[in-house]
Write an enzyme that holds these catalytic residues in place. Structure first.
Site, PDB file in Angstrom:
ATOM      1  N   GLY A 273     -40.310 -43.939  28.201  1.00  0.00           N
ATOM      2  CA  GLY A 273     -39.846 -42.752  27.490  1.00  0.00           C
ATOM      3  C   GLY A 273     -38.435 -42.920  26.955  1.00  0.00           C
ATOM      4  N   SER A 274     -37.644 -41.848  27.057  1.00  0.00           N
ATOM      5  CA  SER A 274     -36.350 -41.797  26.360  1.00  0.00           C
ATOM      6  C   SER A 274     -35.320 -42.794  26.853  1.00  0.00           C
ATOM      7  CB  SER A 274     -35.768 -40.392  26.457  1.00  0.00           C
ATOM      8  OG  SER A 274     -36.656 -39.488  25.826  1.00  0.00           O
TER       9      SER A 274
END
Length: 524
Positions: A273-274
């Protein structure tokens, strides 16, 4: 072969057999008077970087017998059975094959029990020195160290990986026996046992303990399924701690639940993810398509790419590249990535080690999944920019952040202590590394996604990740993986800490709320 006298006695027939067989037995005993016995080697210790013991071998005694030489009365048989917790039938079965020179009656008993067996004075029954493995740190290092079987052979983790170095080689001696099967003297040592080498790890037992304690507390607090943590030394690439929850106690022999023995931080994959957005920013800075101050319009908070729509959970307006990282905008990252050639983003991901094994020396370590750039459609290039459609291990993720914690260089990781740091490879320019580092400092300040990562008195830098778990074919709407990777002090980074919490279940699931506080406690 004939029936040994005590076996006949157990059957209750005490006729004149004993005198009839004495001459025969004397001949047999003399014929068998010389044999070769094994001398166990001591398994090497496993210690941390400061020589704190993590695995040691304690001497224990095992009771063995040479069935053909055993002579005992019914009373002796009963007392031996009681001492060893063996029924008459079991004892009888173990001693039935008189062609065998050696059988174990009971493995690994305490010295005082062994002394009582010796005191019975039964011919043909003797002690064999063995070693039992003991793990002083118990569940704290269980996934890393692994365990051995009853014969002292490594079964999992580093006990298995370094088996040939730690195991040593048993020796042997030739022994003479008297007529009753007592060993009377060591005639000669045919070969001396070679003890195993000590394995000195890069782990710092104190940091390992802290990391495990804080991770365990967080997994309990958030009622999560599992969690992992990795602590790296920025200067050397040494792993200072690597822990997983749930754990197990390797000192309790028996069957271990494989779900609890997995070193998830090295062998399990997740979508980061981020935590991958800083790499997207770095690739664009390197390609010259943006500067840290370039403005990206992220309104109205959703973006159509082909027939798919990507969204920001918290819509923003116009953001600089630095703010895209600080606020963690998916749309901002996607727009930055779509200006690049797929090969540029893939190239950076590949160079920092995604999709290839980290060569940590840990058995079963994974390479992760990074699809070839030639196969990326625009939607994949967009989602890849914020860590979807790629999977990594926590160890790989921790290592990749070395390029931001240094001035753009990557080193191999190791679980074994290094005397000198290995060659570093330049991946991005020092200017890009420093620019992204400033963005990562903004991300943990008020207005960023992880103020809860702060450590009093120190400048820190880092990035959160929150992803939906993949469930069968798609993403599970209510199952998350929360992560945080960061380093400190930001002015001159020394340590990287990466935290992953799998399926937090107590209402909070953002990396900033679930994983960042673990980073803060351990780093502090």
């Amino acid at each position: 072969g004939h029936l040994p006298a005590w076996l006949a006695a157990l059957g209750g027939r005490r006729c004149g057999r004993q005198s009839r067989h004495r001459d025969l037995r004397q001949q047999q005993a003399e014929a068998r008077s010389s044999r070769v016995a094994e001398i166990s080697a001591t398994r090497g210790r496993i210690v941390d970087r400061n020589n704190e013991p993590l695995a040691i071998s304690n001497p224990v005694e095992s009771v063995a017998a040479s069935p053909a030489d055993v002579e005992m009365t019914r009373e002796q048989a009963q007392r031996l059975g009681r001492l060893l917790n063996l029924g008459a039938a079991d004892l009888k079965k173990k001693l039935a094959d008189t062609s065998r020179e050696f059988v174990y009656l009971k493995r690994q008993i305490p010295p005082d029990e062994a002394a009582r067996v010796v005191a019975l004075g039964i011919p043909g029954v003797f002690l064999q020195r063995e070693y039992r493995r003991y793990y002083p740190a118990g569940d704290v290092t269980a996934h890393l160290i692994g365990f051995t079987d009853v014969d002292g052979k490594g079964q999992e983790a580093l006990e298995l990986a370094f088996e040939s170095e730690i195991a040593g080689r048993p020796g042997s001696r030739r022994v003479l026996r008297d007529r009753l099967g007592h060993i009377v003297e060591d005639v000669e040592s045919i070969s001396k046992p070679q003890d195993g080498r000590t394995l000195r790890l890069s782990i710092d037992a104190k940091i390992q303990y802290l990391a495990y304690r804080e991770l365990k507390a967080a997994v309990a607090e958030h009622r999560a399924r599992a969690g992992g943590i990795v602590v790296l030394d920025v200067a050397t690439g040494e792993v200072l701690a690597i822990a997983n929850v749930p754990s197990f106690n390797p000192n309790n022999r028996g069957r271990f639940d494989p779900r609890r023995t997995r070193n998830r931080a090295v062998i399990d994959l997740f979508e980061p993810g981020s935590t991958l957005k800083p790499f997207t920013a770095a690739a664009a800075l390197e390609a010259g398509t943006v500067t840290p101050g370039s403005v990206i319009q992220t309104a109205p908070g959703h973006l159509a790419i082909g027939n798919r729509v990507i969204r920001d959970p918290h819509p923003q307006g116009a953001l600089t590249v630095g703010q895209v990282i600080q606020k963690s905008s998916n749309i901002g990252a996607a727009k930055i990535a779509l200006e690049l050639k797929p090969e540029a983003l893939w190239g950076l991901f590949h160079q920092v080690g995604f999709g290839t094994q980290p060569h940590s020396g840990f058995p079963g370590e994974v390479a992760g999944k990074l699809r070839a750039a030639s196969a990326w459609r625009p939607i994949e290039q967009a989602t890849m920019s914020y860590g979807h459609g790629i999977s990594v291990s926590l160890l790989q993720l921790a290592r990749s952040y070395l390029i931001f914690a240094t001035d753009g260089e990557l080193r191999p990781v190791t679980l074994v202590r290094r005397d000198a740091p290995p060659e570093a490879t330049r991946v991005i320019s020092a200017g890009t590394a420093r620019a992204v580092r400033r963005m990562l400092e903004m991300a943990v300040q008020p207005g960023g996604t992880a103020p809860r990562a702060q450590v009093v008195g120190y400048r820190i830098a880092g990035k959160t990740g929150t992803t939906h778990k993949i469930d069968g074919k798609g993403y599970a709407p209510d199952k998350y993986v929360s992560s945080f990777v960061g380093f400190a002090p930001a002015s001159r980074p020394r340590l990287i800490v990466a935290v992953m919490i799998d399926e937090p279940g107590a209402g909070h699931y953002y990396g900033g709320a679930v994983a960042a506080p673990v980073f803060s406690e351990v780093m502090a």
